[in-house]
Motif scaffolding. Sequence first.
Motif, mmCIF file in Angstrom:
data_model
loop_
_atom_site.group_PDB
_atom_site.id
_atom_site.type_symbol
_atom_site.label_atom_id
_atom_site.label_comp_id
_atom_site.label_asym_id
_atom_site.label_seq_id
_atom_site.Cartn_x
_atom_site.Cartn_y
_atom_site.Cartn_z
ATOM 1 N N GLY A 7 4.421 2.626 8.308
ATOM 2 C CA GLY A 7 3.835 1.482 8.995
ATOM 3 C C GLY A 7 4.670 0.234 8.820
ATOM 4 N N PHE A 8 4.110 -0.864 9.301
ATOM 5 C CA PHE A 8 4.851 -2.122 9.386
ATOM 6 C C PHE A 8 4.245 -3.187 8.474
ATOM 7 C CE2 PHE A 8 5.587 0.226 13.189
ATOM 8 C CZ PHE A 8 6.885 -0.066 13.563
ATOM 9 N N ALA A 9 5.126 -3.902 7.784
ATOM 10 C CA ALA A 9 4.676 -5.040 6.982
ATOM 11 C C ALA A 9 5.528 -6.236 7.375
ATOM 12 C CB ALA A 9 4.835 -4.754 5.501
ATOM 13 N N CYS A 10 4.953 -7.413 7.233
ATOM 14 C CA CYS A 10 5.709 -8.578 7.663
ATOM 15 C C CYS A 10 5.544 -9.689 6.625
ATOM 16 C CB CYS A 10 5.179 -8.941 9.033
ATOM 17 S SG CYS A 10 4.932 -10.604 9.406
ATOM 18 N N PHE A 11 6.666 -10.324 6.288
ATOM 19 C CA PHE A 11 6.640 -11.453 5.352
ATOM 20 C C PHE A 11 6.506 -12.743 6.140
ATOM 21 C CE2 PHE A 11 9.266 -8.474 2.706
ATOM 22 C CZ PHE A 11 8.291 -8.275 1.758
ATOM 23 N N LEU A 56 8.538 2.390 5.089
ATOM 24 C CA LEU A 56 7.989 1.043 5.203
ATOM 25 C C LEU A 56 8.934 0.230 6.079
ATOM 26 C CD1 LEU A 56 6.221 -1.385 4.227
ATOM 27 C CD2 LEU A 56 7.700 -1.512 2.225
ATOM 28 N N ILE A 57 8.422 -0.268 7.191
ATOM 29 C CA ILE A 57 9.267 -1.036 8.104
ATOM 30 C C ILE A 57 8.916 -2.508 7.953
ATOM 31 C CG2 ILE A 57 9.912 -1.413 10.504
ATOM 32 C CD1 ILE A 57 8.570 1.818 10.209
ATOM 33 N N LEU A 172 2.764 -2.247 -1.042
ATOM 34 C CA LEU A 172 2.825 -2.287 0.423
ATOM 35 C C LEU A 172 2.628 -0.888 1.005
ATOM 36 C CD1 LEU A 172 5.800 -4.780 0.920
ATOM 37 C CD2 LEU A 172 3.434 -5.199 1.570
ATOM 38 N N VAL A 173 3.315 0.100 0.395
ATOM 39 C CA VAL A 173 3.193 1.481 0.871
ATOM 40 C C VAL A 173 1.741 1.959 0.765
ATOM 41 C CG1 VAL A 173 3.760 3.878 0.253
ATOM 42 C CG2 VAL A 173 5.590 2.196 0.539
#
Length: 305
Positions: A7-11, A56-57, A172-173
């Motif tokens: 999936g996607f995470a964003c800072f 993890l993207i 995050l994962v």
Amino acid sequence: MSEHRSGFACFVGRPNVGKSTLTNALVGTKVVITSSKPQTTRTVVRGIVHRPDAQLILVDTPGLHRPRTLLGERLNDLVKSTWSEVDVVAVCFPANEKIGPGDRFIVKELAKVRRTVKIAVATKTDLVTPEQLGQHLLDIAALGTETDTEWAEIVPVSAASGDQVGLLADLLVGLLPEGPQLYPDGDLTDAPEEILVAELIREAALEGVRDELPHSIAVVVEEMGPRADRDEAKPLLDIYANIYVERDSQKGIMIGHKGARLREVGTAARKQIEALLGTPVYLDLHIKIAKDWQRDPRQLRKLGF
């Protein structure tokens, strides 16, 4: 056997809170340009973290700020559309700065995005004492309460020393949905090479110029390809790029005395590009003027915004 997650995470965070440095630390290589100047990041570059149990993207967005130009407005729209599309948003609060109105503005905006999981990251922990860090973590928790934002986690990290970067990746994962791999093994980013090259040139151009220039520089790679008549054992990549500034006076600053500044930029950028692409590079840079491009929709389009 545990399921594979992806999936996607964003800072997110104010400009210059360490988002890009953190992305690079997690990916393990440089995919996002970093600079001591705020407003360095413009394109949404994704860094990809490959693990046996997960992919993890990381989506890197520009810092959200109160916009003064059309470019600023477009960057803010980009940030907000990204927030609603990712699985986790990680808000960065540098430990060496007090939480201020800019942080509050971002968290309030983020509170409007209901579905996305939110975590808080205290960055740059190597710059403060344990007592200062403790207070900072309490302030982050209080900001969550005040804005009705539920932090799934609050994590202190230092990308510079590597402290707790692995822990952040695990957290995050753990918040990602189960799913297959989304990108092939070995891919570290999905940004086209021309974009990465342009960003590295812009990073080199930003270093060492006085504060009046950071927003005024745009880079376009006009042409990029292997030189035709070379022996396969000795390839050479030709790159022709233009650095756009807004005014004559800025052009003078960028070129420098007898071209010295431009040569320095070219040398620094070439080394970074060669390291990224793993091939020798011939880099041809020219400075052009695009008058007040940040306020002109037609020029913004031409320059890729």
